[in-house]
Design an enzyme around this catalytic site. Structure first.
Site, PDB file in Angstrom:
ATOM      1  N   SER A 120       0.890  -1.132   0.062  1.00 38.54           N
ATOM      2  CA  SER A 120       0.003  -0.092  -0.265  1.00 38.54           C
ATOM      3  C   SER A 120       0.894   1.403   0.046  1.00 38.54           C
ATOM      4  O   SER A 120       1.727   1.445   0.997  1.00 38.54           O
ATOM      5  CB  SER A 120      -0.837  -0.012   1.296  1.00 38.54           C
ATOM      6  OG  SER A 120      -1.222   1.262   1.627  1.00 38.54           O
TER       7      SER A 120
ATOM      8  N   HIS B 173      -1.242  -1.199  -4.308  1.00 36.67           N
ATOM      9  CA  HIS B 173      -2.531  -0.998  -3.645  1.00 36.67           C
ATOM     10  C   HIS B 173      -2.565   0.623  -3.184  1.00 36.67           C
ATOM     11  O   HIS B 173      -1.579   1.070  -2.595  1.00 36.67           O
ATOM     12  CB  HIS B 173      -2.462  -1.518  -2.253  1.00 36.67           C
ATOM     13  CG  HIS B 173      -3.974  -1.576  -1.528  1.00 36.67           C
ATOM     14  ND1 HIS B 173      -5.043  -2.258  -2.039  1.00 36.67           N
ATOM     15  CD2 HIS B 173      -4.314  -0.843  -0.443  1.00 36.67           C
ATOM     16  CE1 HIS B 173      -5.960  -2.017  -1.084  1.00 36.67           C
ATOM     17  NE2 HIS B 173      -5.734  -0.887  -0.035  1.00 36.67           N
TER      18      HIS B 173
ATOM     19  N   ASP C 267      -4.795   3.632  -1.695  1.00 36.89           N
ATOM     20  CA  ASP C 267      -5.713   3.882  -0.471  1.00 36.89           C
ATOM     21  C   ASP C 267      -6.105   5.282  -1.019  1.00 36.89           C
ATOM     22  O   ASP C 267      -5.427   6.143  -0.448  1.00 36.89           O
ATOM     23  CB  ASP C 267      -5.176   3.805   0.826  1.00 36.89           C
ATOM     24  CG  ASP C 267      -4.878   2.392   1.119  1.00 36.89           C
ATOM     25  OD1 ASP C 267      -3.893   2.029   1.679  1.00 36.89           O
ATOM     26  OD2 ASP C 267      -5.866   1.555   0.971  1.00 36.89           O
TER      27      ASP C 267
ATOM     28  N   MET D 288      -8.636   8.173   0.127  1.00 38.77           N
ATOM     29  CA  MET D 288      -9.609   8.344   1.538  1.00 38.77           C
ATOM     30  C   MET D 288      -9.856   9.891   1.219  1.00 38.77           C
ATOM     31  O   MET D 288      -9.238  10.574   0.713  1.00 38.77           O
ATOM     32  CB  MET D 288      -8.543   8.600   2.664  1.00 38.77           C
ATOM     33  CG  MET D 288      -7.973   7.029   2.730  1.00 38.77           C
ATOM     34  SD  MET D 288      -7.197   7.057   4.410  1.00 38.77           S
ATOM     35  CE  MET D 288      -6.152   5.282   4.279  1.00 38.77           C
TER      36      MET D 288
ATOM     37  N   HIS E 255      -8.389   1.146  -3.781  1.00 39.84           N
ATOM     38  CA  HIS E 255      -9.312   1.030  -2.715  1.00 39.84           C
ATOM     39  C   HIS E 255      -9.907   2.094  -2.230  1.00 39.84           C
ATOM     40  O   HIS E 255      -9.364   3.071  -2.048  1.00 39.84           O
ATOM     41  CB  HIS E 255      -8.455   0.486  -1.659  1.00 39.84           C
ATOM     42  CG  HIS E 255      -9.256   0.278  -0.147  1.00 39.84           C
ATOM     43  ND1 HIS E 255      -8.345  -0.019   0.930  1.00 39.84           N
ATOM     44  CD2 HIS E 255     -10.392   0.145   0.044  1.00 39.84           C
ATOM     45  CE1 HIS E 255      -9.204  -0.153   1.843  1.00 39.84           C
ATOM     46  NE2 HIS E 255     -10.537  -0.092   1.524  1.00 39.84           N
TER      47      HIS E 255
ATOM     48  N   MET F 291     -11.964   4.483  -0.289  1.00 33.08           N
ATOM     49  CA  MET F 291     -12.517   4.517   1.208  1.00 33.08           C
ATOM     50  C   MET F 291     -13.256   5.866   0.960  1.00 33.08           C
ATOM     51  O   MET F 291     -12.797   7.043   1.609  1.00 33.08           O
ATOM     52  CB  MET F 291     -11.515   4.663   2.240  1.00 33.08           C
ATOM     53  CG  MET F 291     -11.123   3.110   2.414  1.00 33.08           C
ATOM     54  SD  MET F 291      -9.447   3.078   3.233  1.00 33.08           S
ATOM     55  CE  MET F 291      -8.160   3.408   1.861  1.00 33.08           C
TER      56      MET F 291
ATOM     57  N   MET G 133     -11.444  -5.887   5.836  1.00 33.67           N
ATOM     58  CA  MET G 133     -10.544  -4.940   6.312  1.00 33.67           C
ATOM     59  C   MET G 133     -10.370  -5.651   7.762  1.00 33.67           C
ATOM     60  O   MET G 133     -11.015  -6.065   8.539  1.00 33.67           O
ATOM     61  CB  MET G 133     -11.053  -3.763   6.736  1.00 33.67           C
ATOM     62  CG  MET G 133     -11.551  -2.737   5.304  1.00 33.67           C
ATOM     63  SD  MET G 133     -10.155  -2.510   4.587  1.00 33.67           S
ATOM     64  CE  MET G 133      -8.868  -1.401   5.849  1.00 33.67           C
TER      65      MET G 133
ATOM     66  N   ASP H  25      -6.195  -6.185   4.516  1.00 35.61           N
ATOM     67  CA  ASP H  25      -5.854  -5.092   4.342  1.00 35.61           C
ATOM     68  C   ASP H  25      -5.525  -4.483   5.731  1.00 35.61           C
ATOM     69  O   ASP H  25      -6.747  -4.263   6.396  1.00 35.61           O
ATOM     70  CB  ASP H  25      -6.752  -4.304   3.539  1.00 35.61           C
ATOM     71  CG  ASP H  25      -6.114  -3.017   3.129  1.00 35.61           C
ATOM     72  OD1 ASP H  25      -6.669  -2.110   2.411  1.00 35.61           O
ATOM     73  OD2 ASP H  25      -4.844  -2.732   3.539  1.00 35.61           O
TER      74      ASP H  25
HETATM   75  C1  DX5 Z   1      -5.993   1.429   5.881  1.00 36.92           C
HETATM   76  C2  DX5 Z   1      -5.653   1.112   4.362  1.00 36.92           C
HETATM   77  C3  DX5 Z   1      -4.411   0.015   4.317  1.00 36.92           C
HETATM   78  C4  DX5 Z   1      -3.298   0.437   5.146  1.00 36.92           C
HETATM   79  C5  DX5 Z   1      -2.453  -0.729   5.376  1.00 36.92           C
HETATM   80  O1  DX5 Z   1      -7.246   2.232   5.759  1.00 36.92           O
HETATM   81  O2  DX5 Z   1      -6.621   0.774   3.643  1.00 36.92           O
HETATM   82  O3  DX5 Z   1      -4.221  -0.278   3.075  1.00 36.92           O
HETATM   83  O4  DX5 Z   1      -2.840   1.488   4.224  1.00 36.92           O
HETATM   84  O5  DX5 Z   1      -1.516  -0.197   6.129  1.00 36.92           O
HETATM   85  P1  DX5 Z   1      -0.540  -1.294   7.263  1.00 36.92           P
HETATM   86  O6  DX5 Z   1      -0.328  -2.329   6.289  1.00 36.92           O
HETATM   87  O7  DX5 Z   1       0.713  -0.470   7.659  1.00 36.92           O
HETATM   88  O8  DX5 Z   1      -1.468  -1.524   8.252  1.00 36.92           O
HETATM   89 ZN    ZN Z   2      -6.382  -0.194   1.569  1.00 34.41          ZN
END
Ligand code: DX5
Ligand code: ZN
Length: 214
Positions: A7, A32, A34, A36, A65, A67, A136, A175
């Site tokens: 990620s 990956h 992320d 947000m 992903h 979010m 998750m 994840d």
């Molecule tokens: C959290 C993200 C994850 C996160 C994982 O909301 O969706 O992808 O970045 O990070 P680690 O592996 O450090 O928990």
């Molecule tokens: Zn993620």
């Protein structure tokens, strides 16, 4: 063999291209990404312009992903920016079937993500349309959090649901808090796609870090 998807939330944003190239060389299978929005989760990261900027850096699949609230509003821009697969949260979609079909009709594999407290029953009527289900293993919003152990029975429940329906081709992705220790637990419980942020990007030797997750 597990698919490892580092990620970039944990990458060095001031040298994102270098970090992406580094994990590609180190054996990453997917990247990956992320996204947000500061509403669905209490953090704000980046949007389609950043995905577009890093697209030429690597041929690895971009596993986006989302979010975000109302993902249907931004899915076209992420597809245009170079996403290879898109995962939306069941909790963020009033009309989840319609959003999944929006992704599929654009020719991309579609995924649905579930926060730790959300039961997976919401996906039972969508299995024909899905390529991936994301469980998750932390509450979304940040990297570097602790793995939530209650995710393990949920993973086993999902694996059984898919096997009973002849849908074991659907990826089970995990994840959050995935490292050399928790990767053993989630793989035994049925996960085949492992996302890892801190466990990869905070390590000097990314190849060893990725190998330790497989
Ligand atoms: C959290 C993200 C994850 C996160 C994982 O909301 O969706 O992808 O970045 O990070 P680690 O592996 O450090 O928990
Ligand atoms: Zn993620």
């Amino acid at each position: 063999m597990s698919i490892i998807a580092p990620s970039i939330l944990s990458a060095n944003f001031a040298a994102l291209a270098d970090d992406i190239k580094d994990v590609e060389r180190a054996g990453a299978d997917w990247i990956h990404i992320d996204v947000m929005d500061g509403h669905f989760v209490p953090n704000l990261t980046f949007g389609a312009p950043v995905v577009q900027a890093i697209r030429p850096v690597t041929k690895l699949p971009f596993d986006v992903h989302l979010m975000i609230e109302r993902p249907e509003q931004l899915i076209p821009s992420f597809i245009k920016a170079g996403a290879d697969r898109i995962t939306v949260h069941a909790e963020a979609c009033t009309h989840l079937h319609r959003v999944v079909h929006m992704i599929k009709e654009a020719g991309l594999p579609a995924g649905v993500a579930f926060n730790p407290a959300t039961p997976i029953a919401a996906v039972e009527n969508l299995l024909d349309d899905l390529d991936l289900i994301l469980i998750m293993t932390v509450n979304p919003g940040f990297g570097g959090q602790q793995f939530i152990p209650q995710s393990l029975p949920k993973l086993r429940q999902l694996r059984t649901m898919l096997a009973e329906r002849g849908m074991s081709h659907i990826h089970i992705q995990v994840d959050g808090g995935i490292n050399a220790q928790t990767s053993v637990l989630v793989r035994e419980a049925g996960a085949d796609v492992l996302v890892a942020g801190n466990a990869v990007f905070l390590e000097q030797d990314r190849a060893a870090a990725i190998a330790s997750l497989r």
